[in-house]
Structures are given as structure tokens and as C-alpha cells.
Design an enzyme around this catalytic site. Structure first.
Site, PDB file in Angstrom:
ATOM      1  N   ASP A 124     -18.303  27.243   1.735  1.00  0.00           N
ATOM      2  CA  ASP A 124     -17.764  27.097   1.567  1.00  0.00           C
ATOM      3  C   ASP A 124     -17.557  27.612  -0.537  1.00  0.00           C
ATOM      4  O   ASP A 124     -19.130  27.579  -0.630  1.00  0.00           O
ATOM      5  CB  ASP A 124     -16.599  26.232   1.518  1.00  0.00           C
ATOM      6  CG  ASP A 124     -15.763  25.578   0.961  1.00  0.00           C
ATOM      7  OD1 ASP A 124     -14.897  26.673   0.023  1.00  0.00           O
ATOM      8  OD2 ASP A 124     -14.507  24.795   1.479  1.00  0.00           O
TER       9      ASP A 124
HETATM   10  C1  BGC Z   1     -12.085  25.604  -0.135  1.00  0.00           C
HETATM   11  C2  BGC Z   1     -11.763  27.017   1.536  1.00  0.00           C
HETATM   12  C3  BGC Z   1     -11.520  27.999   0.895  1.00  0.00           C
HETATM   13  C4  BGC Z   1     -12.353  28.592  -0.590  1.00  0.00           C
HETATM   14  C5  BGC Z   1     -12.086  30.132  -0.645  1.00  0.00           C
HETATM   15  C6  BGC Z   1     -12.678  26.102  -0.779  1.00  0.00           C
HETATM   16  O1  BGC Z   1     -12.268  25.504  -2.608  1.00  0.00           O
HETATM   17  O2  BGC Z   1     -12.818  24.648   0.676  1.00  0.00           O
HETATM   18  O3  BGC Z   1     -11.136  25.796   2.024  1.00  0.00           O
HETATM   19  O4  BGC Z   1     -11.474  28.655   2.004  1.00  0.00           O
HETATM   20  O5  BGC Z   1     -12.209  27.380  -1.310  1.00  0.00           O
HETATM   21  O6  BGC Z   1     -10.874  30.056  -0.888  1.00  0.00           O
END
Ligand code: BGC
Length: 766
Positions: free
Chosen positions: A290
Site C-alpha cells: 500500500d
Molecule cells: C489506500 C489504498 C489505495 C491507495 C492508492 C492508500 O492510501 O489505503 O486503498 O488503493 O492509497 O490510492
């Protein structure tokens, strides 16, 4: 010069008796030879890649302040980047892919985006989708998202979000599908099927990236990113199945969660990413960290510095590192120092290349950019409004309807009041990233269309969604999402009362701003804001019938609202066509059929609250209350609205359960049968639910577990027989040594219209 080099390699390969296209052109593009298998292609491509090029494939970045586009273009052309996310229009994507085609091996990039509940057309948030209990509709919403996203040049979505959550304080409950592992698993598979269709080689598909692996929804206190500490039984039984269901349905990518699990952050968790995911589940796809998660291993306290963070995550099995350059910075020296092995890098690189192969990018890097670019990315003609309206209304849940105040009649005067009645941004919901608020239909607009020429519709805002300056600041930190009326709240309410007094019925659109039910939006108070409560009190005092239309992204504490409102319709954040869909339900053009997939508590103090809890040794019995039982002395035990609950404009009855046998042998099945009747005056749909309970097992088992459901349409007076097969497999669970098996003994069968309102029967597993 180049020609010479190629012909030398040609000669050399002929001498060796090899006919690999890559030996023929070590500098040439990564294009499979006719008939070449995926494995052979990737093996040969990797033989030609330098260490830096392999590490480059592990870099997943977005264009932005950290990575300005001109710099990124050069980096891509230098072969240092595997994929880009957050670029969502074709010209931008083409520029980046062109840069990849200037790199030595011309390995295409893939393009990712958070297509979470729709793309250009926005569908309801996850909780709303799931509340439809309609897998075909859910698949359809994902299919349309894939069609629109692939037309924009995207190849991968960071979705579905299948985190089980039992704590509505967590803002991301909005994104998931509720508290039940069995149902969420069905939804997860339905969504993956919608995105990936019959296979990624088919047009108009995108790869699903299931997230957040794992247990992200179980953070302590409902606080985002917080610690998860959980028994293996609970993990395997209640939290892990939906990730697995998405993977079994073919999800090509897994996003690793930001939380720790029993002390080990997921991003550094070898057990999670190797033993479980790859070992036990046989997953062969790609894993993504993530956002910024690798570096966060330092703050988690498991890595002393960036270098160690990189070492832990690559060794754990995190293939791609999202949005920082730490892999590129530290992997070469870690390898040189012998702290990681070449296979750690190769395995990760192979997964990324395999995903690109599956996306068809090696055959044609511009495969998703065929045809002319749309003249206007936001063109109305690109939207799928009919489907959005249909799916949105299916997920709405009627929580209360005293004296059949709903459906509204199209006559007289209707007052629509509330801060969410005319908010285009809010009705779209939190992850409507590529959706455009100006294209959303608000409730005011929807009701105007529905009443035109028939009833008088009056409108007033009545209140701000909150008057708390700290919360307003929080909501508007990045964009001005919430428009605040600067007048004295009393003046705003007085204006609304003037409108309300002229009406025969009041519809109050209240709840949360979409930004309150998002990532990084945990809260400790589950009431609607004070400003809206003041408004509702004033509206109630008019004595007129009061209908609440709720827009929100989590179960709220509605104990007070339930006492004052005549009707309550839960509409979630319902997307582009939200206002029309809500109007369809309010005026009875659509008979509501949604059912909750997450328990609504009576108060925040009951949280975590979920239907499939254990019984305890001292369960509270409200018919024979006893002090020394498991209860609160200041509140009833049960929820405000249980899992599976939702009313209709008609009524249904469920007969007693008939079992085909009182005994079940392993390998056999029995049938539980009920007759469901529409006893009301309108045609309508309902969801009949089957729950099972293992009366005495080697470990305590939940009081009820959902194991089947049917969504039925019945005309007034019509009955249908519903049969549920019950097999030995349905009785299996993870015991104290994580053996997944059933145990002989007695089982209860419950069938009903929600998890509380059920009929009961019993059988014995021999
Ligand atoms: C979130 C994810 C998301 C990613 C990209 C992160 O902060 O936890 O769910 O896919 O950002 O935007």
C-alpha cells in the site's frame, strides 16, 4: 553498428542452436514470439534484463509533486519504472507508455487506479452495493467500471476492498461489504468476475487488485491503520475468506495492508505473504504494497532504517513498492551485501512481468488505447446512468416505515430539507475518484423530476452537515468538499421551518459528508452531527410526518432518530444517479428490497457489535433478565437494526421450516424448505436468509452464521417455496488446531427475513 551487433548475436545463437528471439535482439523490444508460452517468454526476457531493469519493474509510482511528469518520463525511458497509478486520461497514459517504448527493452508499463465503486459512472459505495444482495447487479456494476476504466487506458484497479469490519468507527467500512465473511466472499467473487470478465485477454476488462491483505478492517478501536491482534481461528473463520474468494475468482493482484498482525506488519509478514498466500492458497499473482507502506516499517518499529525496511518487505514477498523509490535505492546494495538473494528480486520481477503478460501488454502495449481518444473525457455519452440508477436503488434499505408513510404520494406539498439534499459531491461517495460531481443527480434534482407537474416541492438547506470548525477544516483539507453556510444556524433552521410549515410531509436528507466515511476518517461518535440533530428537532416540532433520507458511509447510532422519524430510508452514498434512485424509492416507483450487511448499533458503546458472535457462558435472555449475564446495564444488548434487516412497502411471511431429514450423513445433503408469502398489497422483493448454528463443538461456535440466501420477487398474495440445500461442507469450521472440518452433533437451522426474525429447526450430523 546496431545491425552488426544483432547479426553477431544471431550467428552466436545459431552456433549454440538456440532460436530465442531475445538472443536475436538483446536490445530489442520485449515481444513474444508466435506461440511462445508465458513462462518461456518471461524466462528469456529476464535473462536479458539488467539488475536495475528488474528492480525498475518493482517501482509503482504516481505522477505528482514527488514525481513530476518530465522527470518521470525520463526515468521510465531509463527502464526504472514498472507501473504508474493515478493517471487517468488516455493522453497522459499514452505519453508514459511512449516513454516506456523508448526504454532499452520496451517493457510496457501498466496503469492502475482506485476504481472502487465505479469509474466515470459512480455506483453506490461498497456497503450500498452489498446491501442489494444481488450478485448479478454487483457484477454488472464492476463490468461497467471495467469497461469505462479500460477505455481510459487503465489496466488494474485497486479493488475490491473485502476487509471484514465490525467497527463502524472505522471510516473505511464504507468501502467494504460488511461484517459477514460468507456474504463478502460472494460479493468479492462477483466483483472480480465483473472486472476480469471471462479473462483479461478479453477486451474491456481490468485486473482486480484485492485489498487490503490482510485484516485491515480489524484495527483496534476502529482507528485507521491501527494494530490488529487476532486469534488464528477468528482470522481463518471470519476475516480471511473474502480475500481468498477474490483470489479463487482470479484476482490478479493483491494489495498488502498497512496494519500489523499480531505484531508483524503485513508489509513485512512472511507468514502472511508466503506461507498463507502463496503456500496454503496457491496464489501466483502479483503483490503490491500500500501507499508508502515499506517506509512505514520504520514507524512500526520493525525496521531501523529504510534499508532494513526494504529488506524486510522484499523478503516477505512484497513485489511492487507503491510510491516511493526505496526499492531502487536499496535493493542493489542489499544484494551486493548478500542480505537478500537474486531470487528475491527475480521472484518479484517475474510476478510483475506475468501480470503484464496477463493484461496482454506484451502483445500490444497500446492495447487499452485503441481507437480515437474521447473528445471529452467527461462526456455524458460515456456514462451508464440506467445501470447506476438500477443498482443504486437495489441497495437502499428501508429501516422504518410507521403507518406506511412511504411511499410518498405525488400530490400536495413536499418539503425537502437538509444539508445533503442538494450536495452533488456527497451523493457520489468517497472513492468516486474519476467520477465528476457535476454529473451527479442530487436528491433535490431527483425529486424535482419525480414531482414535476404533480406535487409542489419546496427546498431549504436547514443546516450545515456540521458546524464544528475542526471537522470542517478536516473535511476541506485538500479540496473544498463541504460548502458551509456562514449564517447563524438558528437563521438557517428558521428558514427551513418556514418551508416545512407549508408542506404536508417533510423529507429530511441528513447523515454524513462523504469525506467522513473514507480513508483516514475514523470517529468516536456515531451520531449525526449536532447541527443536523437541532434541525431534526425543529422539524419534528412541526408535527408533520417526517421522513429521513440518510446518506452515510457507516452504521450510525440512530436510536434517537428511530424514535422521532416516521420513516427512515438508508441510501448510503448512492452515486451518479443517486438522486433519481432515491426518488424512485420514495415515490414507490421502486419497492425497496435492500438488507443491511452490517449491524447498526444502539450506541457507540456497543461496538464491536456483529450478529455472528459467540454465545458466552452467560448469555443475556431478555425474557428472563438476570443481573449476572453478559449485558450492559445502561442499554439493551441487541442492535438497533440487525444484520440482514430491511423493510419493504409490502409485507412477507415465512412459514415454519421443513427439513427433508432430521439427520445428515457426511457426503449427503438435506433440504430446508420454507414458503414465503407476500401478504401485502404491492409486488416486492425480499431476501430470505438461512443461518446455521453448531450447538456443541470442540470450540464455541457463533450463535448464527449466514450460509445461504435467496432474493425473491413476489406479487401481492403470491407464495413461493424456497429450498436451501445444507451439506456437510456448510458445517465445517477451523478448530483449535486450524483443522477445517465438521463435527458430528446437533445443528440449528434458522430461516427468516433478517438475522433476528427467524424460524428454527434442528438436525443432527451423524
Ligand atoms: C489506500 C489504498 C489505495 C491507495 C492508492 C492508500 O492510501 O489505503 O486503498 O488503493 O492509497 O490510492
Amino acid at each position: 553498428m546496431k545491425r552488426n551487433a544483432i547479426s553477431q548475436i544471431c550467428w552466436f545463437s545459431l552456433l549454440l542452436g538456440l532460436n530465442s528471439p531475445y538472443l536475436l535482439a538483446a536490445e530489442g523490444p520485449a515481444v513474444p514470439a508466435p506461440g511462445q508460452s508465458k513462462d518461456a517468454f518471461i524466462r528469456e526476457l529476464m535473462q536479458r534484463m539488467t539488475l536495475d531493469e528488474k528492480i525498475g519493474q518493482l517501482r509503482l509510482v504516481s505522477v505528482g509533486p514527488d514525481h513530476p511528469k518530465p522527470v518521470l518520463l525520463e526515468e521510465i525511458a531509463a527502464g526504472t519504472t514498472g507501473a504508474v497509478f493515478n493517471t487517468v486520461v488516455r493522453p497522459g497514459i499514452r505519453d508514459l507508455q511512449d516513454a516506456a517504448m523508448r526504454s532499452r527493452l520496451k517493457i510496457p508499463l501498466f496503469f492502475a487506479y482506485d476504481v472502487v465503486h465505479g469509474h466515470r459512472t459512480v455506483f453506490p459505495i461498497g456497503l450500498g452495493l452489498a446491501a442489494s444482495w444481488d450478485m448479478a447487479a454487483i457484477t454488472e456494476s464492476a463490468r461497467i467500471s471495467a469497461l469505462e476504466a479500460s477505455a481510459d487506458g487503465l489496466n488494474l484497479t485497486y479493488s475490491p476492498t473485502v476487509d471484514i469490519a465490525r467497527d463502524p468507527r472505522w471510516g473505511r467500512v464504507s468501502e467494504g461489504f460488511g461484517e459477514d465473511a460468507w456474504l463478502t466472499s460472494k460479493v468479492a467473487a462477483a466483483v472480480v468476475k465483473g472486472y476480469q470478465g471471462k479473462g483479461l485477454d478479453q477486451p474491456q476488462t481490468i485486473m482486480a487488485g484485492v485489498k487490503h491483505f490482510a485484516l485491515y478492517g480489524a484495527g483496534e478501536g476502529g482507528r485507521d491503520y491501527n494494530t490488529v491482534d487476532m486469534s488464528p481461528q477468528r482470522m481463518y473463520q471470519d476475516y480471511l475468506p473474502p480475500y481468498r474468494a477474490a483470489i479463487d475468482a482470479g484476482a490478479g493482484a493483491v494489495m498488502v495492508s498497512l496494519n500489523s498482525i499480531n505484531g508483524v506488519p503485513a508489509t513485512a509478514n512472511k507468514w502472511l505473504l508466503q506461507d498463507l498466500l502463496r503456500g496454503q492458497w496457491g496464489y501466483r499473482g502479483m503483490t503490491l504494497s500500500d501507499h508508502g507502506a515499506v517506509k512505514e516499517l520504520i514507524k512500526h518499529g520493525v525496521a531501523a532504517d529504510e534499508r532494513q525496511a526494504v529488506k524486510l518487505s522484499i523478503k516477505a514477498g512484497v513485489d511492487m513498492n507503491m510510491n516511493d523509490d526505496l526499492y531502487g535505492k536499496h535493493l542493489p546494495e542489499l544484494l551486493k551485501a548478500g542480505e537478500i538473494s537474486q531470487s528475491d528480486i527475480d521472484n518479484a520481477c517475474r510476478d510483475v512481468l506475468a501480470a503484464k503478460w496477463d493484461m496482454g501488454l506484451f502483445k500490444d502495449p497500446y492495447r487499452y488505447l485503441q481507437g480515437a481518444d474521447p473528445v471529452d473525457t467527461d462526456a455524458e455519452s460515456r456514462l451508464h446512468r440506467d445501470a447506476a440508477r438500477e443498482v443504486a436503488r437495489k441497495g437502499m434499505v428501508l429501516l422504518k416505515n410507521k403507518d406506511d408513510v412511504l411511499p410518498l404520494k405525488r400530490e400536495g406539498t413536499i418539503a425537502l430539507i437538509g444539508p445533503l439534499a442538494d450536495s452533488k459531491r456527497d451523493v457520489m461517495g468517497s472513492w468516486s475518484a474519476a467520477g465528476k460531481a457535476f454529473q451527479a443527480v442530487t436528491l433535490l434534482e431527483g425529486m424535482r423530476h419525480a414531482t414535476r407537474g404533480k406535487a409542489q416541492l419546496l427546498y431549504a438547506k436547514g443546516a450545515n452537515v456540521t458546524n464544528n470548525p475542526d471537522i470542517i477544516k478536516y473535511l476541506n483539507e485538500y479540496n473544498t468538499d463541504v460548502d458551509i453556510d456562514p449564517r447563524d444556524p438558528k437563521v438557517v433552521i428558521a428558514e427551513a421551518l418556514e418551508v416545512a410549515k407549508k408542506a404536508d410531509v417533510i423529507v429530511a436528507a441528513v447523515g454524513e459528508a462523504q469525506g467522513m466515511a473514507h480513508e483516514a476518517s475514523s470517529k468516536t461518535n456515531l451520531h449525526i452531527s449536532f447541527s443536523q440533530i437541532e434541525l431534526l428537532k425543529a422539524l419534528k416540532a412541526t408535527g408533520k410526518p417526517l421522513v429521513l433520507v440518510l446518506m452515510n458511509g457507516r452504521p450510525l447510532d440512530l436510536s434517537w432518530e428511530d424514535g422521532i422519524a416516521d420513516a427512515i430510508l438508508e441510501t448510503w452514498f448512492s452515486g451518479t444517479e443517486g438522486g433519481n434512485a432515491i426518488a424512485d424509492v420514495l415515490f414507490g416507483d421502486y419497492n425497496p428490497s435492500g438488507k443491511l450487511t452490517m449491524t447498526f448499533p444502539r450506541s457507540v458503546g456497543q461496538v464491536p457489535i456483529y450478529y455472528n458472535h459467540l454465545n458466552t457462558g452467560r448469555p443475556f435472555d431478555h425474557e428472563h433478565p438476570n443481573k449476572y449475564t453478559s449485558r450492559y446495564f445502561d442499554s439493551a444488548n441487541g442492535p438497533q437494526y440487525p444484520f440482514g434487516y430491511g423493510l419493504s412497502y409490502t409485507r412477507f411471511s415465512v412459514s415454519d421450516i421443513q427439513l427433508s431429514s432430521a439427520k445428515l450423513r457426511k457426503g449427503d445433503s438435506l433440504t430446508a424448505k420454507v414458503t414465503v408469502k407476500n401478504t401485502g398489497k404491492r409486488a416486492g422483493e425480499t431476501v430470505v436468509q438461512l443461518y446455521l448454528h453448531d450447538v456443541a463443538a470442540s470450540i464455541s461456535r457463533p450463535v448464527k452464521e449466514l450460509k445461504g440466501y435467496r432474493k425473491l420477487m413476489l406479487k401481492p398474495g403470491e407464495s413461493k417455496v424456497v429450498e436451501f440445500p445444507i451439506r456437510e461442507e456448510d458445517l465445517r469450521f477451523y478448530d483449535s488446531s486450524l483443522r477445517y472440518a465438521s463435527e458430528p452433533g446437533d445443528f440449528k437451522v434458522y430461516i427468516g427475513l433478517d438475522s433476528d426474525d427467524v424460524k428454527e429447526q434442528q438436525f443432527t450430523l451423524l
